[in-house]
Write a protein that holds these residues in place. Structure first.
Motif, short mmCIF file in Angstrom:
data_model
loop_
_atom_site.label_atom_id
_atom_site.label_comp_id
_atom_site.label_asym_id
_atom_site.label_seq_id
_atom_site.Cartn_x
_atom_site.Cartn_y
_atom_site.Cartn_z
N ILE A 2 -14.75 3.04 -8.09
CA ILE A 2 -15.12 3.90 -7.15
C ILE A 2 -14.06 4.21 -6.01
O ILE A 2 -13.61 5.50 -5.91
CB ILE A 2 -16.51 3.85 -6.92
N ALA A 3 -13.80 3.22 -5.47
CA ALA A 3 -12.92 3.26 -4.41
C ALA A 3 -11.41 3.90 -4.73
O ALA A 3 -10.71 4.60 -4.35
CB ALA A 3 -12.89 2.11 -3.65
N ILE A 4 -10.97 3.12 -5.80
CA ILE A 4 -9.66 3.49 -6.49
C ILE A 4 -9.64 5.01 -6.81
O ILE A 4 -8.68 5.80 -6.59
CB ILE A 4 -9.15 2.51 -7.43
N VAL A 5 -10.76 5.17 -7.51
CA VAL A 5 -10.77 6.82 -8.21
C VAL A 5 -10.72 7.62 -6.84
O VAL A 5 -10.10 8.77 -7.00
CB VAL A 5 -11.99 7.06 -9.10
N ALA A 6 -11.44 7.31 -5.90
CA ALA A 6 -11.67 8.27 -4.74
C ALA A 6 -10.13 8.50 -4.01
O ALA A 6 -10.00 9.30 -3.26
CB ALA A 6 -12.60 7.69 -3.60
N LEU A 7 -9.30 7.59 -4.23
CA LEU A 7 -8.02 7.39 -3.41
C LEU A 7 -6.96 8.48 -4.03
O LEU A 7 -6.18 8.93 -3.39
CB LEU A 7 -7.32 5.99 -3.60
N HIS A 8 -7.28 8.83 -5.28
CA HIS A 8 -6.40 9.72 -5.91
C HIS A 8 -6.16 11.18 -5.21
O HIS A 8 -5.65 11.92 -5.36
CB HIS A 8 -6.60 10.02 -7.57
N ALA A 9 -7.61 11.67 -4.47
CA ALA A 9 -7.74 12.99 -3.77
C ALA A 9 -6.92 12.79 -2.38
O ALA A 9 -6.94 13.58 -1.76
CB ALA A 9 -8.91 12.94 -3.68
N LEU A 10 -6.23 11.55 -2.26
CA LEU A 10 -5.64 11.58 -0.81
C LEU A 10 -4.35 12.18 -0.89
O LEU A 10 -3.44 12.28 -1.69
CB LEU A 10 -5.51 10.13 -0.46
N PRO A 11 -4.06 12.69 0.61
CA PRO A 11 -2.57 13.28 0.47
C PRO A 11 -1.40 12.34 0.46
O PRO A 11 -1.58 11.08 0.69
CB PRO A 11 -2.64 14.12 2.06
N THR A 12 -0.15 12.75 0.39
CA THR A 12 1.04 11.68 0.31
C THR A 12 1.01 10.83 1.50
O THR A 12 1.59 9.88 1.33
CB THR A 12 2.19 12.59 -0.15
N TYR A 13 0.86 11.30 2.67
CA TYR A 13 0.80 10.21 3.72
C TYR A 13 0.10 9.07 3.42
O TYR A 13 0.30 8.38 4.20
CB TYR A 13 0.52 10.99 4.92
N ALA A 14 -0.73 9.00 2.37
CA ALA A 14 -1.76 7.77 2.48
C ALA A 14 -1.22 6.70 1.52
O ALA A 14 -2.21 6.20 1.11
CB ALA A 14 -2.96 8.64 1.85
N GLN A 15 0.29 6.94 1.38
CA GLN A 15 0.56 5.82 0.37
C GLN A 15 0.27 4.30 0.95
O GLN A 15 -0.08 3.84 0.07
CB GLN A 15 1.87 5.94 0.20
N ASN A 16 0.38 3.98 2.08
CA ASN A 16 -0.11 2.77 2.88
C ASN A 16 -1.51 2.52 2.66
O ASN A 16 -1.76 1.27 2.33
CB ASN A 16 0.65 2.58 4.13
N TYR A 17 -2.22 3.62 2.98
CA TYR A 17 -3.64 3.34 2.89
C TYR A 17 -3.98 2.94 1.46
O TYR A 17 -4.71 2.06 1.24
CB TYR A 17 -4.27 4.80 2.96
N ARG A 18 -3.44 3.69 0.23
CA ARG A 18 -3.95 3.35 -0.99
C ARG A 18 -3.32 1.96 -1.38
O ARG A 18 -4.11 0.89 -1.89
CB ARG A 18 -2.92 4.17 -2.01
N GLN A 19 -2.15 1.63 -0.73
CA GLN A 19 -1.65 -0.03 -0.82
C GLN A 19 -2.82 -0.92 -0.42
O GLN A 19 -3.03 -1.92 -0.83
CB GLN A 19 -0.26 -0.13 -0.38
N PHE A 20 -2.97 -0.69 1.04
CA PHE A 20 -4.07 -1.58 1.54
C PHE A 20 -5.35 -1.78 0.71
O PHE A 20 -5.95 -2.85 0.68
CB PHE A 20 -4.22 -1.17 2.95
N VAL A 21 -5.86 -0.60 0.37
CA VAL A 21 -6.96 -0.64 -0.52
C VAL A 21 -6.86 -1.18 -1.76
O VAL A 21 -7.67 -2.28 -2.04
CB VAL A 21 -7.65 0.84 -0.83
N ILE A 22 -6.05 -1.14 -2.47
CA ILE A 22 -5.55 -1.75 -3.70
C ILE A 22 -5.37 -3.36 -3.63
O ILE A 22 -6.02 -4.01 -4.25
CB ILE A 22 -4.59 -1.36 -4.44
N GLU A 23 -4.47 -3.79 -2.63
CA GLU A 23 -4.64 -5.05 -2.13
C GLU A 23 -5.73 -5.69 -1.60
O GLU A 23 -6.04 -6.99 -1.99
CB GLU A 23 -3.21 -5.45 -1.17
N GLY A 24 -6.71 -4.98 -0.76
CA GLY A 24 -7.79 -5.53 -0.49
C GLY A 24 -8.83 -5.96 -1.85
O GLY A 24 -9.36 -6.89 -1.63
N THR A 25 -8.86 -4.94 -2.67
CA THR A 25 -9.59 -4.92 -3.69
C THR A 25 -9.25 -6.31 -4.76
O THR A 25 -9.86 -6.94 -5.07
CB THR A 25 -9.65 -3.62 -4.65
N GLN A 26 -7.98 -6.25 -4.92
CA GLN A 26 -7.31 -7.42 -5.75
C GLN A 26 -7.58 -8.86 -5.05
O GLN A 26 -7.95 -9.93 -5.59
CB GLN A 26 -5.87 -7.28 -5.87
N ALA A 27 -7.54 -8.89 -3.45
CA ALA A 27 -7.76 -9.91 -2.78
C ALA A 27 -9.31 -10.46 -3.11
O ALA A 27 -9.74 -11.66 -3.20
CB ALA A 27 -7.46 -9.78 -1.48
#
Length: 158
Positions: A9-34
């Motif tokens: 759910i979190a990763i799907v919700a991230l697709h709606a983010l603006p381009t400035y959020a690339q780091n945000y996406r990366q933090f979330v993905i890395e957090g989820t993987q961890a």
């Protein structure tokens, strides 16, 4: 232990983010993987960075839930409770967070607090079967047979 991860759910919700959020996406993905790998310290660090980077992002509802899950996995229940409380201050209408916190309270031996969260959910979702089941369980433990019967009946007739 119940799995509290809401990664899809979190990763799907991230697709709606603006381009400035690339780091945000990366933090979330890395957090989820961890978190999925059991590296709770890394998950906590990444989720915290994501929230700090975009504190008003609606997707943070799910990030807070995963952050609480990381604290639960690390056996830091006090901080998990603090995270749920903070998340519900920011997203007070989130039945998802209320259910997760209610389940957390039930799992940590706080059925009265759990019941309060479940009652709030049932105002908007009177036939939420999972919540009715948990509340009925609390009623049984409290020897409130009629209330438990009423919840079980609602489950069966929903």
């Amino acid at each position: 232990m119940k799995k509290y991860i809401i990664s899809a759910i979190a990763i799907v919700a991230l697709h709606a983010l603006p381009t400035y959020a690339q780091n945000y996406r990366q933090f979330v993905i890395e957090g989820t993987q961890a978190l999925e790998a059991g590296k709770t310290d890394d998950a906590i660090e990444n989720y915290t960075k994501a929230i700090a980077l975009a504190p008003e992002n609606r997707a943070n509802e799910y990030i807070y839930a995963n952050l609480a899950a990381a604290y639960i996995q690390s056996k830091n229940t006090k901080e998990a409770e603090n995270i749920y409380n903070t998340a519900l201050e920011k997203f007070p209408e989130s039945n998802n967070l209320l259910k997760l916190r209610g389940n957390f309270y039930l799992d940590t031996g706080n059925p009265d607090k759990a019941q309060k969260d479940y009652n709030k959910i049932l105002i908007n979702e009177p036939y939420n079967q999972e919540v009715l089941y948990h509340r009925a369980y609390i009623h049984v433990k409290n020897k409130e047979t009629e209330k438990a019967y009423s919840d079980y009946y609602a489950i069966l007739t929903a």
